[in-house]
Design a protein around this motif. Sequence first.
Motif, PDB file in Angstrom:
ATOM      1  N   HIS A 216     -13.922 -65.567   0.290  1.00  0.00           N
ATOM      2  CA  HIS A 216     -14.252 -64.550   1.130  1.00  0.00           C
ATOM      3  C   HIS A 216     -13.759 -64.838   2.622  1.00  0.00           C
ATOM      4  CE1 HIS A 216     -16.761 -61.090   2.484  1.00  0.00           C
ATOM      5  NE2 HIS A 216     -16.938 -61.937   3.417  1.00  0.00           N
ATOM      6  N   TRP A 217     -12.970 -64.013   3.302  1.00  0.00           N
ATOM      7  CA  TRP A 217     -12.691 -64.518   4.815  1.00  0.00           C
ATOM      8  C   TRP A 217     -13.695 -63.902   5.758  1.00  0.00           C
ATOM      9  CZ3 TRP A 217      -8.279 -67.413   6.015  1.00  0.00           C
ATOM     10  CH2 TRP A 217      -7.332 -67.830   4.910  1.00  0.00           C
ATOM     11  N   TYR A 218     -14.353 -64.843   6.355  1.00  0.00           N
ATOM     12  CA  TYR A 218     -15.036 -64.327   7.396  1.00  0.00           C
ATOM     13  C   TYR A 218     -14.525 -64.104   8.778  1.00  0.00           C
ATOM     14  CZ  TYR A 218     -19.234 -64.825   4.624  1.00  0.00           C
ATOM     15  OH  TYR A 218     -20.106 -64.746   3.324  1.00  0.00           O
ATOM     16  N   ASN A 341     -26.310 -69.999  12.735  1.00  0.00           N
ATOM     17  CA  ASN A 341     -25.608 -70.529  14.093  1.00  0.00           C
ATOM     18  C   ASN A 341     -26.330 -69.854  15.181  1.00  0.00           C
ATOM     19  OD1 ASN A 341     -23.466 -71.361  12.241  1.00  0.00           O
ATOM     20  ND2 ASN A 341     -22.350 -69.244  12.313  1.00  0.00           N
ATOM     21  N   SER A 342     -27.173 -68.800  15.193  1.00  0.00           N
ATOM     22  CA  SER A 342     -27.532 -68.388  16.424  1.00  0.00           C
ATOM     23  C   SER A 342     -28.875 -68.892  16.830  1.00  0.00           C
ATOM     24  CB  SER A 342     -28.109 -66.705  16.185  1.00  0.00           C
ATOM     25  OG  SER A 342     -28.990 -66.673  14.860  1.00  0.00           O
ATOM     26  N   ARG A 393     -35.078 -56.624  10.303  1.00  0.00           N
ATOM     27  CA  ARG A 393     -33.818 -57.012  10.788  1.00  0.00           C
ATOM     28  C   ARG A 393     -33.130 -57.951   9.842  1.00  0.00           C
ATOM     29  NH1 ARG A 393     -33.584 -61.339  15.935  1.00  0.00           N
ATOM     30  NH2 ARG A 393     -31.385 -60.920  16.485  1.00  0.00           N
ATOM     31  N   GLY A 394     -31.828 -57.606   9.642  1.00  0.00           N
ATOM     32  CA  GLY A 394     -31.203 -58.288   8.467  1.00  0.00           C
ATOM     33  C   GLY A 394     -30.072 -59.409   9.067  1.00  0.00           C
ATOM     34  N   ILE A 395     -29.713 -60.344   8.445  1.00  0.00           N
ATOM     35  CA  ILE A 395     -28.961 -61.339   8.864  1.00  0.00           C
ATOM     36  C   ILE A 395     -27.537 -60.823   8.784  1.00  0.00           C
ATOM     37  CG2 ILE A 395     -28.311 -62.104   6.305  1.00  0.00           C
ATOM     38  CD1 ILE A 395     -28.692 -64.600   9.091  1.00  0.00           C
ATOM     39  N   GLU A 396     -26.520 -61.345   9.936  1.00  0.00           N
ATOM     40  CA  GLU A 396     -25.437 -60.644  10.154  1.00  0.00           C
ATOM     41  C   GLU A 396     -24.524 -61.647   9.555  1.00  0.00           C
ATOM     42  OE1 GLU A 396     -27.958 -60.370  14.015  1.00  0.00           O
ATOM     43  OE2 GLU A 396     -27.249 -62.370  12.377  1.00  0.00           O
ATOM     44  N   PRO A 397     -23.383 -61.107   8.789  1.00  0.00           N
ATOM     45  CA  PRO A 397     -22.152 -61.827   8.265  1.00  0.00           C
ATOM     46  C   PRO A 397     -21.774 -62.822   8.895  1.00  0.00           C
ATOM     47  CG  PRO A 397     -22.057 -59.388   7.596  1.00  0.00           C
ATOM     48  CD  PRO A 397     -23.218 -59.542   8.872  1.00  0.00           C
ATOM     49  N   ASN A 399     -23.113 -65.401  10.173  1.00  0.00           N
ATOM     50  CA  ASN A 399     -24.380 -65.923  11.060  1.00  0.00           C
ATOM     51  C   ASN A 399     -24.806 -67.035  10.033  1.00  0.00           C
ATOM     52  OD1 ASN A 399     -25.891 -66.920  12.856  1.00  0.00           O
ATOM     53  ND2 ASN A 399     -27.320 -64.885  12.912  1.00  0.00           N
ATOM     54  N   GLY A 400     -24.243 -68.440   9.916  1.00  0.00           N
ATOM     55  CA  GLY A 400     -24.624 -69.223   9.280  1.00  0.00           C
ATOM     56  C   GLY A 400     -23.946 -69.028   7.815  1.00  0.00           C
TER      57      GLY A 400
END
Length: 417
Positions: A216-218, A341-342, A393-397, A399-400
């Motif tokens: 899966h490419w981020y 990461n945030s 609030r969800g986790i962003e793709p 972000n970690g």
Amino acid sequence: MPTRRHLAAGGLASAVLLLAVSAGCGTVPDAQGSTGGASTPAGSSQPSNSSSPSPSATPTTPAVELSSNVDDGAKGVQVSTLVTAKASQGQLSKVAVDYTYTDTKGKAQEGTLKGSMNKAKTSWTAGDRLEPSGTYTMTVTGKNTAGDKSTQKTTFKTQQLALSDQVFPELYPLPGSKVGVGMPAVVRFDTPVTDRKSFEKNLHVTTVPKQTGSWHWYSNQEVHWRPKSYWKPGTKVSVEADVNGVPAGNGNYGQKSSKTNFTIGREFVMKVNLKSHYLTAYKDGKKVRSIPVTGGKPGWTTRSGTKLIMAKEYDKVMTNEQIGAEEEYSLKAAYAMRLTNSGEFLHSAPWSVGSQGRANVSHGCVGMSIADSRWLSEQTLIGDPVVTTGTNRGIEPGNGYSDWNASFKEYAKGSAL
């Protein structure tokens, strides 16, 4: 009477001459230019016009024909080339490809390019692509069916590439690591890859026991591989980025293939409920500890979703500048486990013990006592899942390690193949 005897003698001579001429006209030369009558012994049954070849006329065996997909004297040969050699009218005996080039640190390198031959020994293919700014000499030896040897030598030069045109991969986890059941294989590139298909075709994951998974490419600089469901404990994983010389797009090429291997540890999953303000830890499916926690307050809501432990830090200093908060603070967490990461962590927060298990008062992290955070730090591995619920609030793709926040079907859509 004398006259009559003279005529008889003359007539007899003419008859003898005529017979000799007739015999000569009736003789047909054979293929070697001699007459059958002259070469056939008396009493032989062989026909007088036999065309059997003499021993000196035996045909010779054709020499082996050797060829390569690179011309002798060629310049600017693309580094994506896989050198091949072939033989016809015989077999290959040996193929040697020697090279010299200057690496990215300015150091001269030399060696021999390995390769493999087919079972019939009629073709040879190099096991790796080429290096930029290199000089290659290929010596091919073969023999025909009679065992006669032939040799062909080919010398060529490869294209020149600036360092900015070369893409270097970095693989995680590091070789020999033991990681949690959620940890993906991660490949990062120092330069963007626009030809994702070419690169992904050369990324390989091997698992024992076998587990189905997908890349899966981020972004153009980061791609992950995860299995369909959490790893089976004890699984051994090998990852290879065989991208040396592979086109990356925009005139760039992969440089220096890389490998890593890691082992999956026991299953350890943490579930954080920010409505009940508790973290519950499960080891191999069994509940082993319940920990009172506090999460992010209004305006600093903790992200819900599945996160993974990315790193473990000690005496981590946390300040308002790090996250852009207006209220000033500088706090030290004895044990801190990064989740995004945030800047979200699981960490010791002795300053909020009174709110732990009761309210969310942090700037987004999940805080707990020093004793509980020490225990958790000792129990966890990089890649252990932390499943957080109770917020909107969800986790962003990206972000970690956010790989587990999509179904496998959706995740697989991120593959370039």
